[in-house]
Design an enzyme around this catalytic site. Structure first.
Site, mmCIF file in Angstrom:
data_model
loop_
_atom_site.group_PDB
_atom_site.id
_atom_site.type_symbol
_atom_site.label_atom_id
_atom_site.label_comp_id
_atom_site.label_asym_id
_atom_site.label_seq_id
_atom_site.Cartn_x
_atom_site.Cartn_y
_atom_site.Cartn_z
ATOM 1 N NE ARG A 89 -3.204 3.003 1.022
ATOM 2 C CZ ARG A 89 -4.260 3.530 0.422
ATOM 3 N NH1 ARG A 89 -4.871 2.872 -0.540
ATOM 4 N NH2 ARG A 89 -4.705 4.718 0.760
ATOM 5 C CB ILE A 120 -7.312 6.755 -3.557
ATOM 6 C CG1 ILE A 120 -8.250 6.534 -4.754
ATOM 7 C CG2 ILE A 120 -6.531 5.483 -3.249
ATOM 8 C CD1 ILE A 120 -7.540 6.569 -6.070
ATOM 9 C CG ASP A 121 -12.368 9.411 -0.475
ATOM 10 O OD1 ASP A 121 -11.478 8.689 0.029
ATOM 11 O OD2 ASP A 121 -13.294 9.907 0.193
ATOM 12 C CG LEU A 122 -9.920 11.862 2.112
ATOM 13 C CD1 LEU A 122 -9.481 11.796 3.567
ATOM 14 C CD2 LEU A 122 -10.976 12.934 1.932
ATOM 15 C CG ASP A 304 -0.869 -0.343 12.136
ATOM 16 O OD1 ASP A 304 -1.092 -1.194 11.268
ATOM 17 O OD2 ASP A 304 -0.760 0.863 11.878
ATOM 18 N NE ARG A 396 3.542 -5.845 3.516
ATOM 19 C CZ ARG A 396 2.510 -5.190 4.022
ATOM 20 N NH1 ARG A 396 1.597 -5.820 4.733
ATOM 21 N NH2 ARG A 396 2.391 -3.896 3.857
#
Length: 415
Positions: A89, A120-122, A304, A396
């Site tokens: 991401r 991802i609109d912002l 998280d 990761r």
């Protein structure tokens, strides 16, 4: 990962640099034609993947000895393809600096852990307000602009990714950009420090209002910047100590980034001592107590660490309620914790965790990065042997987690 549980963690552990800070600073290095060096960089698959993204764009990247050297003097591409971006991401954040530096960017819609929709609109709205034209088709975001102009941008929610992409694009925009309701995370502050170190002008990082005064690319230069400590790794070790009723010392940590976690750990029964400048001791010699958790944007309790703290509360005295406000699919660890004897019921965005006397070892499989950490914590505290599969997620975000846990006395090995 094979874990024989029931051993209290004891000893000292050094906390690595923050993954979520270094990845964004690597992307920010695309803004300047000069060489940038990042120090205190963790050796993670995500860091190497971001390096591959930058190399694809034409940058020279060297990763060695916990340092990353980036030379983006000659960019050859403005497209970040699906096969790279879909794996992580954070690589979507190359959109902003590519748009600012090259005038256009074509970036695959992002992937990463399957923890819920990541809109991802912002990003789109903010970049449009800077003067960019945005088209989304065939799984790609194509942004272009002959000239970016500073603007006042309000975010409907304090999105980290949107704050970062807009801030990075605004570095080379004409005039001043103000981001209202910006994300306040320490990683945003680290990114702003990087931008300022290479010649940009950012103020207000760490508050709800970010101000970026645009500069020209000729004003930017190289720099050497340190990565902040990883508060999520620190929180994971703190919770592991609590789950095993141990006593550990964390070095290379910034307690100021962990106040929401420290507060909840105190509620659960841990004693936290802080020593200047970067040392903290966690003493947890009693069975954990139940508490309620609500995830919120920073400085609230981090999403998280929701899965890792659930592993602790699964064997606590009493009943806890955990409410997840950030990602709708971030209870994916629940089914695996139930295999270990946990009593957890999900109602909407909340999980009711009825503490059991103890968890029991089982074969489990991680679904994402933090779920992997949660299952390992559960295994450390459980009776018997736990086997955690699908460790590609773990790699990761944690550098040598099993080695660090072994040094603290855990009976753990990887095969």
């Amino acid at each position: 990962m094979i874990i024989r549980g029931g051993r209290p963690l004891e000893g000292t552990v050094h906390i690595a640099g923050a993954k979520n800070a270094v990845l964004k600073m690597m992307a920010a290095a695309l803004l300047t034609k000069d060489i940038c060096v990042l120090r205190n960089v963790p050796d993670l698959t995500d860091v190497h993947m971001m390096g591959e993204v930058l190399k694809y764009l034409g940058a020279k990247v060297e990763i060695a000895n916990n340092e990353v050297t980036i030379d983006a003097g000659n960019l050859a591409e403005f497209e970040a393809p699906y096969e790279l971006v879909s794996q992580m991401r954070a690589s979507f954040v190359v959109l902003g600096p590519l748009l600012a530096r090259v005038g256009q960017a074509k970036v695959s819609l992002p992937g990463g852990c399957a923890i819920g929709e990541r809109r991802i609109d912002l990003h789109e709205r903010g970049l449009k307000m800077l003067g960019a034209e945005i088209n989304i088709e065939h799984g790609y975001v194509h942004a272009s602009a002959h000239h970016l102009i500073g603007s006042r941008i309000y975010l409907d929610r304090p999105s980290n990714g949107a704050t970062e992409n807009i801030m990075l694009a605004a570095v080379l925009a004409e005039g001043q950009t103000i981001i209202e309701n910006a994300a306040q995370d320490p990683e945003i502050v680290n990114l702003a420090d990087f931008i300022n170190a290479i010649g940009g002008k950012v103020t207000g990082a760490g508050t709800y209002q970010l101000v970026i005064d645009g500069v020209s690319i000729a004003d930017l230069h190289g720099a050497v910047v340190d990565t902040i400590p990883d508060r999520l790794e620190a929180g994971t070790f703190m919770l592991a100590a609590l789950a095993t009723q141990g006593e550990i010392t964390l070095e290379g940590v910034n307690p100021h980034h962990l106040y929401s976690v420290i507060s909840k750990m105190a509620d659960i029964g841990a004693e936290i001592s802080m020593f200047a400048p970067a040392t903290m001791k966690v003493k947890a010699r009693v069975k954990p107590r139940a508490t309620d958790i609500t995830t919120q944007p920073y400085p609230g309790f981090p999403t998280d660490l929701q899965a890792p703290i659930m592993a602790v509360l699964a064997a606590a005295s009493g009943t806890s309620i955990i409410t997840e406000n950030i990602y709708e699919n971030r209870f994916m660890q629940v089914g695996e914790l139930r295999r270990m004897g946990a009593e957890i019921a999900i109602t909407g965005s909340s999980a009711v965790v009825k503490g059991v006397e103890h968890l029991t070892g089982a074969e489990v499989k991680s679904s994402d990065l933090r779920a992997a950490a949660a299952l390992i914590i559960a295994g450390l505290a459980a009776q018997g042997v736990t086997e955690v599969a699908a460790l590609q997620h773990l790699d990761r975000g944690y550098e040598n987690l099993e080695g660090k846990l072994k040094a603290l006395g855990a009976d753990i090995y990887r095969r």
